[in-house]
Write an enzyme that holds these catalytic residues in place. Structure first.
Site, PDB file in Angstrom:
ATOM      1  N   ASP A   7      22.983  20.366  56.730  1.00 27.81           N
ATOM      2  CA  ASP A   7      24.097  20.044  57.617  1.00 27.81           C
ATOM      3  C   ASP A   7      25.204  20.945  56.982  1.00 27.81           C
ATOM      4  OD1 ASP A   7      25.012  18.435  55.640  1.00 27.81           O
ATOM      5  OD2 ASP A   7      25.446  16.726  56.843  1.00 27.81           O
ATOM      6  N   CYS A  64      22.246  18.113  52.308  1.00 24.59           N
ATOM      7  CA  CYS A  64      23.332  17.495  53.430  1.00 24.59           C
ATOM      8  C   CYS A  64      24.515  17.050  52.334  1.00 24.59           C
ATOM      9  CB  CYS A  64      23.095  16.287  54.125  1.00 24.59           C
ATOM     10  SG  CYS A  64      22.467  14.662  53.241  1.00 24.59           S
ATOM     11  N   GLY A  65      25.308  16.405  52.576  1.00 28.98           N
ATOM     12  CA  GLY A  65      26.455  15.980  51.591  1.00 28.98           C
ATOM     13  C   GLY A  65      25.896  15.139  50.093  1.00 28.98           C
ATOM     14  N   THR A  66      25.138  14.283  50.547  1.00 29.78           N
ATOM     15  CA  THR A  66      24.372  13.586  49.571  1.00 29.78           C
ATOM     16  C   THR A  66      22.778  13.825  49.155  1.00 29.78           C
ATOM     17  OG1 THR A  66      23.752  11.802  50.900  1.00 29.78           O
ATOM     18  CG2 THR A  66      25.952  11.578  49.737  1.00 29.78           C
ATOM     19  N   GLY A  69      20.898  11.289  53.751  1.00 32.87           N
ATOM     20  CA  GLY A  69      20.843  11.223  55.212  1.00 32.87           C
ATOM     21  C   GLY A  69      19.669  11.923  55.561  1.00 32.87           C
ATOM     22  N   HIS A  97       4.306  13.147  40.444  1.00 34.07           N
ATOM     23  CA  HIS A  97       3.754  11.922  40.730  1.00 34.07           C
ATOM     24  C   HIS A  97       3.846  11.548  42.459  1.00 34.07           C
ATOM     25  CE1 HIS A  97       4.887  10.273  36.573  1.00 34.07           C
ATOM     26  NE2 HIS A  97       4.230  11.055  36.583  1.00 34.07           N
ATOM     27  N   ARG A 131      -4.442   9.052  39.419  1.00 30.56           N
ATOM     28  CA  ARG A 131      -3.987   7.546  40.044  1.00 30.56           C
ATOM     29  C   ARG A 131      -2.763   7.767  41.079  1.00 30.56           C
ATOM     30  NH1 ARG A 131      -1.350   8.769  35.239  1.00 30.56           N
ATOM     31  NH2 ARG A 131       0.818   8.442  34.886  1.00 30.56           N
ATOM     32  N   HIS A 132      -2.242   9.083  40.916  1.00 29.23           N
ATOM     33  CA  HIS A 132      -1.116   9.199  41.731  1.00 29.23           C
ATOM     34  C   HIS A 132      -1.603   9.381  43.254  1.00 29.23           C
ATOM     35  CE1 HIS A 132       1.646   9.167  38.381  1.00 29.23           C
ATOM     36  NE2 HIS A 132       0.839   9.961  37.849  1.00 29.23           N
TER      37      HIS A 132
HETATM   38  C1  RB5 Z   1      28.314  14.319  56.408  1.00 28.27           C
HETATM   39  O1  RB5 Z   1      29.683  13.986  56.349  1.00 28.27           O
HETATM   40  C2  RB5 Z   1      27.537  13.390  55.606  1.00 28.27           C
HETATM   41  O2  RB5 Z   1      27.549  12.143  56.003  1.00 28.27           O
HETATM   42  C3  RB5 Z   1      26.238  14.077  55.348  1.00 28.27           C
HETATM   43  O3  RB5 Z   1      26.373  15.351  54.891  1.00 28.27           O
HETATM   44  C4  RB5 Z   1      25.302  13.341  54.378  1.00 28.27           C
HETATM   45  O4  RB5 Z   1      26.102  13.023  53.054  1.00 28.27           O
HETATM   46  C5  RB5 Z   1      24.490  11.786  54.763  1.00 28.27           C
HETATM   47  O5  RB5 Z   1      23.930  11.462  54.126  1.00 28.27           O
END
Ligand code: RB5
Length: 145
Positions: A7, A64-66, A69, A97, A131-132
């Site tokens: 994204d 994505c940002g983190t 998501g 693993h 085992r994995h």
């Molecule tokens: C978008 O603003 C953000 O929510 C998305 O990139 C992500 O971090 C979601 O987990």
């Protein structure tokens, strides 16, 4: 072929990974997004996850940002083991693993250089099996209704 998706929050990481794959001569397909304009990450997780689940792609990379998501969305597709990674240890461990088939990273968490480093590790590290494999089979069993 490696399936790529992101994204707006992961766009720059995807572009860095894409450049690395190009330099290495590793085939890829970019499912977008193609700018930093705001978009919804499930729309990019789905085609990448389906390409991996169908075997069209050997692995996927989603940003994505983190990384969170887009990994949650990808993991809704049967056969997908999408792992959020923010250090080299986890990039290696999730291949050894978990036999992870999609690498997820966050553009607001790691640098482009780290994304390339983790991509290299992820693509080069084999699954250990043993085992994995039993645990992977148990995860697959959870997908049955
Ligand atoms: C978008 O603003 C953000 O929510 C998305 O990139 C992500 O971090 C979601 O987990």
């Amino acid at each position: 072929m490696i399936a790529l998706g992101a994204d707006h929050g992961g766009f720059l990481l995807k572009e860095a990974v894409k450049q690395y794959l190009e330099e290495q001569g590793i085939p890829y397909r970019d499912f977008g997004t193609h700018s930093e304009e705001s978009v919804d990450y499930p729309l990019f997780a789905e085609p990448v996850a389906r390409a991996v689940a169908s075997g069209e792609a050997s692995k996927g990379i989603l940003c994505c940002g983190t990384g969170i998501g887009i990994s949650i969305a990808a993991n809704k597709i049967k056969g997908i083991r999408a792992a959020v990674v923010c250090n080299a240890f986890c990039a290696e461990a999730t291949r050894r693993h978990n036999d992870a088939n999609i690498l997820c990273m966050g553009g607001r968490v790691i640098s482009a250089e780290q994304a390339v480093e983790f991509t290299k590790i992820f693509l080069e590290t084999p699954f250990e099996g043993g085992r994995h494999q039993r645990r992977i089979d148990q995860i697959a069993a959870l997908e049955r209704p």
